[in-house]
Design a protein around this motif. Sequence first.
Motif, PDB file in Angstrom:
ATOM      1  N   ALA A 102      -6.819  44.786  31.331  1.00 16.12           N
ATOM      2  CA  ALA A 102      -6.774  43.967  32.552  1.00 16.12           C
ATOM      3  C   ALA A 102      -8.006  44.301  33.383  1.00 16.12           C
ATOM      4  CB  ALA A 102      -5.515  44.274  33.346  1.00 16.12           C
ATOM      5  N   TYR A 103      -8.659  43.285  33.878  1.00 16.41           N
ATOM      6  CA  TYR A 103      -9.872  43.455  34.674  1.00 16.41           C
ATOM      7  C   TYR A 103      -9.632  42.887  36.067  1.00 16.41           C
ATOM      8  CZ  TYR A 103     -12.130  44.014  30.091  1.00 16.41           C
ATOM      9  OH  TYR A 103     -12.472  44.419  28.825  1.00 16.41           O
ATOM     10  N   GLY A 104     -10.033  43.625  37.071  1.00 20.00           N
ATOM     11  CA  GLY A 104      -9.858  43.173  38.441  1.00 20.00           C
ATOM     12  C   GLY A 104     -11.176  43.007  39.160  1.00 20.00           C
ATOM     13  N   GLY A 116      -3.810  42.712  19.800  1.00 19.16           N
ATOM     14  CA  GLY A 116      -4.689  43.618  20.536  1.00 19.16           C
ATOM     15  C   GLY A 116      -5.847  42.900  21.207  1.00 19.16           C
ATOM     16  N   LYS A 117      -5.620  41.613  21.585  1.00 15.85           N
ATOM     17  CA  LYS A 117      -6.695  40.815  22.178  1.00 15.85           C
ATOM     18  C   LYS A 117      -6.308  40.281  23.560  1.00 15.85           C
ATOM     19  CE  LYS A 117      -8.639  39.374  17.786  1.00 15.85           C
ATOM     20  NZ  LYS A 117      -9.307  38.286  17.075  1.00 15.85           N
ATOM     21  N   TRP A 118      -5.422  40.976  24.193  1.00 11.46           N
ATOM     22  CA  TRP A 118      -4.863  40.503  25.479  1.00 11.46           C
ATOM     23  C   TRP A 118      -5.866  40.741  26.596  1.00 11.46           C
ATOM     24  CZ3 TRP A 118      -0.600  38.475  28.002  1.00 11.46           C
ATOM     25  CH2 TRP A 118      -0.265  38.959  29.256  1.00 11.46           C
ATOM     26  N   PHE A 119      -6.163  39.678  27.350  1.00 12.90           N
ATOM     27  CA  PHE A 119      -7.069  39.767  28.511  1.00 12.90           C
ATOM     28  C   PHE A 119      -6.297  39.311  29.738  1.00 12.90           C
ATOM     29  CE2 PHE A 119      -9.896  38.268  31.739  1.00 12.90           C
ATOM     30  CZ  PHE A 119     -11.083  38.971  31.609  1.00 12.90           C
ATOM     31  N   LEU A 174     -17.152  38.449  29.155  1.00 12.91           N
ATOM     32  CA  LEU A 174     -16.238  39.583  29.373  1.00 12.91           C
ATOM     33  C   LEU A 174     -14.967  39.400  28.534  1.00 12.91           C
ATOM     34  CD1 LEU A 174     -15.772  42.199  30.976  1.00 12.91           C
ATOM     35  CD2 LEU A 174     -14.650  40.824  32.735  1.00 12.91           C
ATOM     36  N   VAL A 175     -14.426  38.165  28.536  1.00 14.36           N
ATOM     37  CA  VAL A 175     -13.209  37.897  27.757  1.00 14.36           C
ATOM     38  C   VAL A 175     -13.470  38.162  26.273  1.00 14.36           C
ATOM     39  CG1 VAL A 175     -11.540  36.118  27.087  1.00 14.36           C
ATOM     40  CG2 VAL A 175     -12.385  36.200  29.434  1.00 14.36           C
ATOM     41  N   ALA A 176     -14.640  37.744  25.799  1.00 10.27           N
ATOM     42  CA  ALA A 176     -14.955  37.857  24.361  1.00 10.27           C
ATOM     43  C   ALA A 176     -15.034  39.301  23.897  1.00 10.27           C
ATOM     44  CB  ALA A 176     -16.263  37.134  24.070  1.00 10.27           C
ATOM     45  N   LYS A 194      -8.042  29.809  43.650  1.00 12.64           N
ATOM     46  CA  LYS A 194      -8.134  28.545  42.903  1.00 12.64           C
ATOM     47  C   LYS A 194      -9.306  28.596  41.921  1.00 12.64           C
ATOM     48  CE  LYS A 194      -9.215  23.656  43.417  1.00 12.64           C
ATOM     49  NZ  LYS A 194      -9.425  22.504  44.311  1.00 12.64           N
ATOM     50  N   SER A 195     -10.460  29.074  42.397  1.00 17.58           N
ATOM     51  CA  SER A 195     -11.667  29.109  41.558  1.00 17.58           C
ATOM     52  C   SER A 195     -11.538  30.140  40.439  1.00 17.58           C
ATOM     53  CB  SER A 195     -12.893  29.433  42.425  1.00 17.58           C
ATOM     54  OG  SER A 195     -12.972  28.532  43.501  1.00 17.58           O
ATOM     55  N   LEU A 196     -10.968  31.308  40.748  1.00 20.14           N
ATOM     56  CA  LEU A 196     -10.781  32.337  39.713  1.00 20.14           C
ATOM     57  C   LEU A 196      -9.861  31.817  38.607  1.00 20.14           C
ATOM     58  CD1 LEU A 196     -10.249  35.552  41.903  1.00 20.14           C
ATOM     59  CD2 LEU A 196     -12.183  35.114  40.379  1.00 20.14           C
ATOM     60  N   THR A 197      -8.801  31.126  39.013  1.00 19.97           N
ATOM     61  CA  THR A 197      -7.866  30.563  38.032  1.00 19.97           C
ATOM     62  C   THR A 197      -8.588  29.607  37.103  1.00 19.97           C
ATOM     63  OG1 THR A 197      -6.049  30.721  39.608  1.00 19.97           O
ATOM     64  CG2 THR A 197      -5.752  29.180  37.786  1.00 19.97           C
ATOM     65  N   LEU A 198      -9.378  28.740  37.711  1.00 19.66           N
ATOM     66  CA  LEU A 198     -10.113  27.727  36.959  1.00 19.66           C
ATOM     67  C   LEU A 198     -11.056  28.391  35.951  1.00 19.66           C
ATOM     68  CD1 LEU A 198     -10.480  24.675  36.965  1.00 19.66           C
ATOM     69  CD2 LEU A 198     -12.087  24.937  38.875  1.00 19.66           C
ATOM     70  N   VAL A 199     -11.858  29.293  36.433  1.00 21.43           N
ATOM     71  CA  VAL A 199     -12.920  29.882  35.602  1.00 21.43           C
ATOM     72  C   VAL A 199     -12.331  30.745  34.479  1.00 21.43           C
ATOM     73  CG1 VAL A 199     -14.861  31.507  35.608  1.00 21.43           C
ATOM     74  CG2 VAL A 199     -14.648  29.800  37.434  1.00 21.43           C
ATOM     75  N   TYR A 200     -11.422  31.657  34.825  1.00 20.21           N
ATOM     76  CA  TYR A 200     -10.925  32.575  33.783  1.00 20.21           C
ATOM     77  C   TYR A 200      -9.934  31.897  32.835  1.00 20.21           C
ATOM     78  CZ  TYR A 200     -13.580  36.664  34.914  1.00 20.21           C
ATOM     79  OH  TYR A 200     -14.626  37.543  35.064  1.00 20.21           O
ATOM     80  N   SER A 201      -9.250  30.853  33.273  1.00 17.11           N
ATOM     81  CA  SER A 201      -8.378  30.119  32.336  1.00 17.11           C
ATOM     82  C   SER A 201      -9.245  29.406  31.301  1.00 17.11           C
ATOM     83  CB  SER A 201      -7.516  29.092  33.074  1.00 17.11           C
ATOM     84  OG  SER A 201      -6.701  29.730  34.014  1.00 17.11           O
ATOM     85  N   LEU A 202     -10.308  28.748  31.755  1.00 12.69           N
ATOM     86  CA  LEU A 202     -11.198  28.056  30.814  1.00 12.69           C
ATOM     87  C   LEU A 202     -11.929  29.039  29.905  1.00 12.69           C
ATOM     88  CD1 LEU A 202     -12.606  25.323  33.255  1.00 12.69           C
ATOM     89  CD2 LEU A 202     -11.131  24.920  31.272  1.00 12.69           C
ATOM     90  N   ALA A 203     -12.121  30.260  30.397  1.00 15.75           N
ATOM     91  CA  ALA A 203     -12.827  31.279  29.596  1.00 15.75           C
ATOM     92  C   ALA A 203     -11.900  31.969  28.598  1.00 15.75           C
ATOM     93  CB  ALA A 203     -13.459  32.308  30.516  1.00 15.75           C
ATOM     94  N   GLY A 204     -10.589  31.710  28.674  1.00 11.63           N
ATOM     95  CA  GLY A 204      -9.687  32.246  27.652  1.00 11.63           C
ATOM     96  C   GLY A 204      -8.782  33.378  28.074  1.00 11.63           C
TER      97      GLY A 204
END
Length: 367
Positions: free
Chosen positions: A316-318, A36-39, A355-357, A54-64
């Motif tokens: 899911a957040y957009g 139940g922790k799917w982001f 937000l991910v947390a 490219k930037s969104l991928t970088l930031v949200y991948s590193l954020a989890g």
Amino acid sequence: MIIPLQKQITKATHNTSKLMQRMEVLAQPLQSLLMGKWFKLICGASFQDLAVIKSLTLVYSLAGADCLDVAADLAVIETVRESMELVKSLTDQAQKKGYPRQGLPWLMVSLNDGEDPHFRKASFNAQNCPPDCPRPCQNICPVDAIKPQGVLKEKCYGCGRCLSICPLQLIQADSHQTNPEMICSEITKGHIQAIEIHTQVGHQDQFATLWEKIKPYHGSLELLAISCPEHPQSIPYLEHIYHLISPLKCPLLWQTDGRPMSGDIGKGTTHAAIRYAQKVLNAELPGYVQLAGGTNDYTVSKLESLGLRQKIAGVAYGSYARSIIGPLLSGLETLSLGQSPPESLWSAVNRAYHLVAEIKNTGLKNN
Ligand code: SF4
Ligand code: SF4
């Protein structure tokens, strides 16, 4: 009687420690679904601004993030894959800064089975605009896609906010159809791990036609998601879809698309997605349930206050997720392997991580 997938897994596992042992061998995104922790970050089914992607991928991948949902466009897919290489090279630095270690997110591509607001772009002929127009269309666009010469196609993600605001009604929405054959070839190459099909009540035939094209390839996917807007007949329609696609060779997720592309407008936009998720949960459809459409930093606390937090697989957040880091993305698109990232990257990761947390920092899913 059909037993929901999460219940089958929980029933097959006698206690929590055995469940935890089994979880350790699963990919991180699948663990997140089970707990139940799917982001999921929604980049946008029509969004094609490669620098921002490219930037969104970088930031949200590193954020989890567990999954990145992108347009069915080869250039977009390639950009995400290249950015993932950068993510890998920065994982150790992220861990040193205190972010939890984890694998890469799954790459999901969105397809449509017919006309759908997520698969459209605004357009107008700027030569018809009066020179003294105060340009409300430009002011309302959340991604700065409207310029004096018209709409920048790659930036427009079809939110529709400009459509009704033009006093001369010059702006129209142009729908487009995705190409499933091209995406199936990307599945074969192992470039994407998940597909999301956008459908809606009344699209039985269109859905069946699209599914026939995807079906031979779906065994290579990690996840199939079905996104459908709410309608009085949603549940019978989703049941119909379930029987059409069964038996499935990969996990299934229902995306309860509440108020599409609106999470950045205000807190209240989240209510429609929550109501719809409750409806799908009550129907006990097999598969995971994940919210989308109007989700924001209010969503998780609202789910908790309603006692629903433990029942959903994730969120899911957009537009909200994109808007909170938008001002920090400038310059990240030029970052390449081996270069030291600017401090703005870590500021953006920090914002995204909060937000991910919200969805990650809760206990084991009790299903
Ligand atoms: S307001 Fe929305 S639909 Fe209009 S141009 Fe901007 S992104 Fe596209
Ligand atoms: S609001 Fe209408 S008339 Fe004014 S700039 Fe926009 S499209 Fe042109």
